[in-house]
Structures are given as C-alpha cells and as structure tokens.
Design a protein around this motif. Structure first.
Motif, PDB file in Angstrom:
ATOM      1  N   VAL A 135     -13.652  -0.196   1.842  1.00  0.00           N
ATOM      2  CA  VAL A 135     -12.606   0.360   2.711  1.00  0.00           C
ATOM      3  C   VAL A 135     -13.181   0.444   4.120  1.00  0.00           C
ATOM      4  CG1 VAL A 135     -11.118   2.349   3.148  1.00  0.00           C
ATOM      5  CG2 VAL A 135     -11.621   1.674   0.785  1.00  0.00           C
TER       6      VAL A 135
ATOM      7  N   CYS B 136      -7.615  -9.086   0.461  1.00  0.00           N
ATOM      8  CA  CYS B 136      -7.722  -8.287   1.690  1.00  0.00           C
ATOM      9  C   CYS B 136      -6.355  -7.728   2.096  1.00  0.00           C
ATOM     10  CB  CYS B 136      -8.289  -9.149   2.817  1.00  0.00           C
ATOM     11  SG  CYS B 136      -8.443  -8.236   4.364  1.00  0.00           S
ATOM     12  N   TYR B 137      -6.337  -6.440   2.371  1.00  0.00           N
ATOM     13  CA  TYR B 137      -5.117  -5.739   2.780  1.00  0.00           C
ATOM     14  C   TYR B 137      -5.355  -5.037   4.111  1.00  0.00           C
ATOM     15  CZ  TYR B 137      -3.566  -6.076  -2.114  1.00  0.00           C
ATOM     16  OH  TYR B 137      -3.191  -6.524  -3.346  1.00  0.00           O
ATOM     17  N   SER B 138      -4.329  -5.005   4.948  1.00  0.00           N
ATOM     18  CA  SER B 138      -4.379  -4.160   6.144  1.00  0.00           C
ATOM     19  C   SER B 138      -3.291  -3.103   6.036  1.00  0.00           C
ATOM     20  CB  SER B 138      -4.140  -4.979   7.413  1.00  0.00           C
ATOM     21  OG  SER B 138      -5.250  -5.820   7.662  1.00  0.00           O
ATOM     22  N   VAL B 139      -3.671  -1.878   6.390  1.00  0.00           N
ATOM     23  CA  VAL B 139      -2.753  -0.748   6.246  1.00  0.00           C
ATOM     24  C   VAL B 139      -2.754   0.068   7.532  1.00  0.00           C
ATOM     25  CG1 VAL B 139      -2.383   1.434   5.024  1.00  0.00           C
ATOM     26  CG2 VAL B 139      -3.188  -0.555   3.750  1.00  0.00           C
TER      27      VAL B 139
ATOM     28  N   TYR C  45     -12.160  -6.487  -3.289  1.00  0.00           N
ATOM     29  CA  TYR C  45     -11.043  -6.139  -2.402  1.00  0.00           C
ATOM     30  C   TYR C  45     -11.545  -5.514  -1.109  1.00  0.00           C
ATOM     31  CZ  TYR C  45      -8.150  -6.707  -6.551  1.00  0.00           C
ATOM     32  OH  TYR C  45      -7.532  -7.226  -7.647  1.00  0.00           O
TER      33      TYR C  45
ATOM     34  N   ALA D 160     -14.354  -2.408  -4.286  1.00  0.00           N
ATOM     35  CA  ALA D 160     -13.554  -2.377  -3.050  1.00  0.00           C
ATOM     36  C   ALA D 160     -14.385  -1.856  -1.889  1.00  0.00           C
ATOM     37  CB  ALA D 160     -12.338  -1.487  -3.226  1.00  0.00           C
TER      38      ALA D 160
ATOM     39  N   PHE E 192      -9.876  -3.094   2.037  1.00  0.00           N
ATOM     40  CA  PHE E 192      -8.736  -2.376   2.609  1.00  0.00           C
ATOM     41  C   PHE E 192      -9.084  -2.053   4.054  1.00  0.00           C
ATOM     42  CE2 PHE E 192      -8.411  -2.049  -1.885  1.00  0.00           C
ATOM     43  CZ  PHE E 192      -7.058  -2.250  -2.120  1.00  0.00           C
TER      44      PHE E 192
ATOM     45  N   CYS F 260      -8.382  -0.234   7.029  1.00  0.00           N
ATOM     46  CA  CYS F 260      -7.635   0.966   7.452  1.00  0.00           C
ATOM     47  C   CYS F 260      -8.183   1.416   8.794  1.00  0.00           C
ATOM     48  CB  CYS F 260      -7.816   2.081   6.430  1.00  0.00           C
ATOM     49  SG  CYS F 260      -7.408   1.596   4.752  1.00  0.00           S
TER      50      CYS F 260
ATOM     51  N   ILE G 151      -6.995   6.304   0.618  1.00  0.00           N
ATOM     52  CA  ILE G 151      -6.908   5.072  -0.186  1.00  0.00           C
ATOM     53  C   ILE G 151      -8.150   4.924  -1.065  1.00  0.00           C
ATOM     54  CG2 ILE G 151      -6.976   2.542   0.016  1.00  0.00           C
ATOM     55  CD1 ILE G 151      -4.869   2.872   2.278  1.00  0.00           C
TER      56      ILE G 151
ATOM     57  N   LEU H 117       0.895   0.452  -2.887  1.00  0.00           N
ATOM     58  CA  LEU H 117      -0.303   0.123  -3.661  1.00  0.00           C
ATOM     59  C   LEU H 117      -0.025   0.169  -5.159  1.00  0.00           C
ATOM     60  CD1 LEU H 117      -3.134   1.881  -1.641  1.00  0.00           C
ATOM     61  CD2 LEU H 117      -3.018  -0.537  -2.203  1.00  0.00           C
TER      62      LEU H 117
ATOM     63  N   ARG I  91      -0.632  -7.736   2.777  1.00  0.00           N
ATOM     64  CA  ARG I  91      -1.584  -8.421   1.894  1.00  0.00           C
ATOM     65  C   ARG I  91      -1.817  -9.781   2.542  1.00  0.00           C
ATOM     66  NH1 ARG I  91       1.299 -10.490  -2.108  1.00  0.00           N
ATOM     67  NH2 ARG I  91       1.760  -8.590  -3.242  1.00  0.00           N
TER      68      ARG I  91
END
Ligand SMILES: Cc1cc2nc3c(=O)[nH]c(=O)nc-3n(C[C@H](O)[C@H](O)[C@H](O)COP(=O)(O)OP(=O)(O)OC[C@H]3O[C@@H](n4cnc5c(N)ncnc54)[C@H](O)[C@@H]3O)c2cc1C
Length: 373
Positions: free
Chosen positions: A12, A350-353, A201, A10, A203, A205, A22, A368, A343
């Motif tokens: 970040v 790929c995720y945006s938080v 992955y 991952a 993330f 952030c 995260i 998560l 997601r």
C-alpha cells in the motif's frame, strides 16, 4: 536497510486515512498475510488526512450534487458507528444562506435537505442573531459532526499493529513495474537508500501523489486538479466556541471545530485556494507546496467573514494549515466528491484510490468487496 521477504501479498502506497484503512481491510476482510505500507512522512496521517476541515459530511454541503449529498447521508451513520471515539458531536452546526450571490435560496436549501432526508430546522433566535440580517436570508440548525484525525491515526496504528502490517516511514514509492507473477515497486528512503519489493497487488493511496509514480504505472485516466490551500486555525470567542458555521452556496466560508488542536478551522471559497494546476506526472505537488512561500490570507478571510458574523472579528489567529487538495477536475462545476477507484488494466494487480472526503471510505470498501483478489 530493512530486508524484505521474497514477496508481499499487497503493498500500500500512502499512510493517510485511505491507505491505512485499506491495509486494515485487506488483512481483516480479505485475509492477506503479508502487507507492506510505505509512507513518505515520519508518521501516519500527517498530510490531507490531518490538514483538512474535519467535517463528517452529512449532505448539506452539496446542494449541487445529489449523489454526493445522498452518499454522505448513507455514510455518516456508519462512520459514527465505526469511529465513535474520533467523532465530535458536542457542538451546534449552522448552515446560513446568503442573500446575494448564493446559488441556492433558503427555500431551495430546505427542500433539498428534506429530499435527502437530512434534519433541518430554523436556528434558534439567539443563534440567528449572530448573523448580519442584511446579508443572510436564513439560518438553519442541522446535524453535522467533526472528526479528530489524531484519533483516527491512533486507530490506524493499533489496527495495523494488530494485523502485523509492516509500516515503513520516510519511504517513498517511486515506480511500479510489471514483474514475474505480479508487480515490483521501487522504494527510496529519506536516509538515502533504495530498494525494490515484489508483490501481488499494489494499492496506490497517495492522494496528491497519485500520478507521481514511474515505471509502468500509467497514471490515472481521470484528470486531477491540484490546489494549494490555506485553512486558518482560530481560537474563537466564547459566542462561537460551540458552533460550526457554513455560509452557502457560493464564494462564502465555513468554520468548524478542529478537534485535534482544540481550535476552529476557517476556510473561505475565495481565499483558501492560493493556487491551482492540472496534475501531471513530473510536477510533484509536495515539492510545489514546500517551495511555495505560503503568505497567509487569514486577514482577508476574517475581514470578509466579519461582515456576515461580526463576532468573528474577536477571533485570534493561531496558525494556518497549508495542504495540497486534490480533486477530480470533472467536479469543478457541481463541487461533488465522488471517489476515484481505478484498476489499471495495463498493470494487472495495481489499483489507484482517491477518496475525496473521509466518509467516502465506505464507497471505496464497497468497490473492493466487488474485486476478486
Ligand atoms: C483543505 C482541505 C479540506 C478538506 N476538508 C475535508 C472535510 O472537511 N471533510 C472530509 O471528509 N474531507 C475533507 N478533505 C478531504 C480529505 O482530507 C481527503 O479526502 C482525505 O484525507 C484523503 O485521504 P488520503 O489517505 O487519500 O490522503 P492523505 O492523507 O494525503 O494520504 C496520502 C499519503 O500518501 C503519502 N504519499 C504520497 N506519495 C507517496 C509515495 N510516492 N510514497 C509513499 N507515500 C506517499 C503522503 O505523504 C500521505 O501521507 C479536505 C482536504 C483538504 C486538503
């Protein structure tokens, strides 16, 4: 130039509280072995996670958003349990209801506190006496705390080190692309170099920077509002030193202990936001803040606050914190602070938080937990 392994589990983007927490979660709870965290600043938590009002919310602030109030009530005790060293409880917190232009009355506020199960009682007479009775309907003593972001950053450094998360500072993610078996992230360094890394992955952030990534990154599907904010850092006179005060609910103000500087922040609904715009790719909020002249409005804040709490006129302005505050456009009316957790369907992995406020970390971690990674 650092050399990167073949591929990370991952990557970040962003070393604020959310990116750090995260990354730690992925290592500690999900068993990820190879994690890279990239941060454009020279250290962790120098942006919104530092430049904020440091309030561990307990619901009181949100009489117009029951969900946010309720989630705050659930999350505060967990935050205090998990970061005891970063939470300051040694002050009295007052919420005062303005007589004019408030969206709630004192009775409504009290009922709302009872509905969400938040402790509330009339403030003792010597504290109510600090307020101008003509302008304030009632003052309540409540239970709300402050966090020390320097302590949170120390925690993050320790944990990231413990789990062997690689952290690269002065490194900006610029683009995310689909790649064979995962994703490829392009990085630019302050020193001038650039690179790209493969990972399973990503993330994202990056808070104010959420939409500023190129390549196949589609942006988030919810509209974001960017706001350049000023919070004044004040040395309070003895009468106000052990207090946090919020006047509700409308164009009023808050003052809170700011533990990492041993001062108080002062924010004002009318003067803290200097300017705002709808977020869009290509308008870099960090650059916009850097280019903004930052004329302080602290004198206007103090003048207005002094009408309600005369003792504040004896406070000394030490500094101002300027930051870009990023909120969901949809919360404009009710002032709620839900999380954004997206997601990206067109960019698998790929995720945006975006957390909204610090204790929302638990809402993010719950999301998560539900993800098959
Ligand atoms: C004025 C103000 C007052 C607030 N008051 C409170 C409060 O009292 N209580 C509360 O709970 N919350 C408050 N908040 C909200 C809180 O600060 C945020 O919810 C929280 O800090 C967000 O954490 P984060 O990690 O998402 O963002 P950040 O701490 O901003 O972290 C994002 C990081 O990403 C980095 N970054 C951005 N783009 C890139 C890129 N492309 N590549 C690499 N790195 C990148 C940035 O440098 C930054 O360090 C306030 C916010 C503001 C601005």
């Amino acid at each position: 130039m650092a050399t990167f392994p073949e591929r990370y589990d991952a990557l970040v983007i962003g070393g604020g509280f959310y990116g750090s927490a995260i990354a730690v979660y992925l290592a500690a709870q999900r068993g990820f072995k190879r994690i890279l965290l990239v941060e454009r600043e020279p250290a962790l938590m120098l942006r919104a996670s530092y430049n904020n009002q440091a309030r561990v919310h307990n619901g009181y602030h949100y009489p117009r958003s029951y969900t946010t109030a309720y989630r705050s009530r659930v999350n505060l005790p967990r935050f205090v349990r998990d970061w005891p060293g970063a939470v300051r409880q040694d002050f009295t917190k007052l919420y005062a209801i303005a007589r004019h232009n408030s969206k709630v009355t004192a009775r409504q506020f009290e009922r709302f506190c009872r509905d969400i199960g938040a402790p509330v009682q009339p403030a003792p007479a010597h504290l109510s006496a600090l307020f101008e009775q003509r302008l304030i309907e009632q003052v309540f003593a409540v239970q709300e705390y402050a966090f020390d972001s320097r302590r949170l950053a120390e925690w993050a450094l320790r944990e990231l080190d413990h789990f062997a998360v690689q952290v690269h500072y002065r490194t900006r993610a610029t683009a995310i692309e689909r790649a064979e078996g995962g994703l490829r992230v392009h990085l630019a360094r302050d020193s001038g170099g650039s690179d790209s890394v493969a990972c399973r992955y990503v993330f994202n952030c990056s808070y104010s920077g959420t939409n500023q990534l190129g390549g196949d990154f589609p942006g988030v599907s919810i509209a974001l509002k960017q706001e350049i904010t000023e919070m004044a850092l004040m040395a309070m006179p003895p009468a106000l030193e052990r207090l946090g005060i919020t006047v509700m609910d409308g164009p009023f103000f808050s003052m809170m202990p700011f533990p990492s500087r041993g001062l108080h922040t002062l924010s004002h609904v009318r003067f803290t936001p200097h300017l705002h715009w709808q977020d869009e790719r290509g308008t870099d909020p960090y650059r916009r803040l850097q280019e903004y002249q930052q004329p302080s409005r602290m004198d206007r804040m103090v003048r207005d606050v002094g009408r309600y709490i005369p003792a504040v006129l004896e406070a000394r302005h030490v500094d101002s914190l300027y930051e870009v505050k990023t909120v969901l456009q949809s919360t404009e009316d009710n002032d709620g602070r839900p999380i954004l957790f997206e997601r990206h369907a067109t960019l698998p992995g790929c995720y945006s938080v975006l957390g909204g406020k610090i204790d929302n970390i638990y809402d993010v971690l719950e999301k998560l937990d539900d993800e098959v990674l």
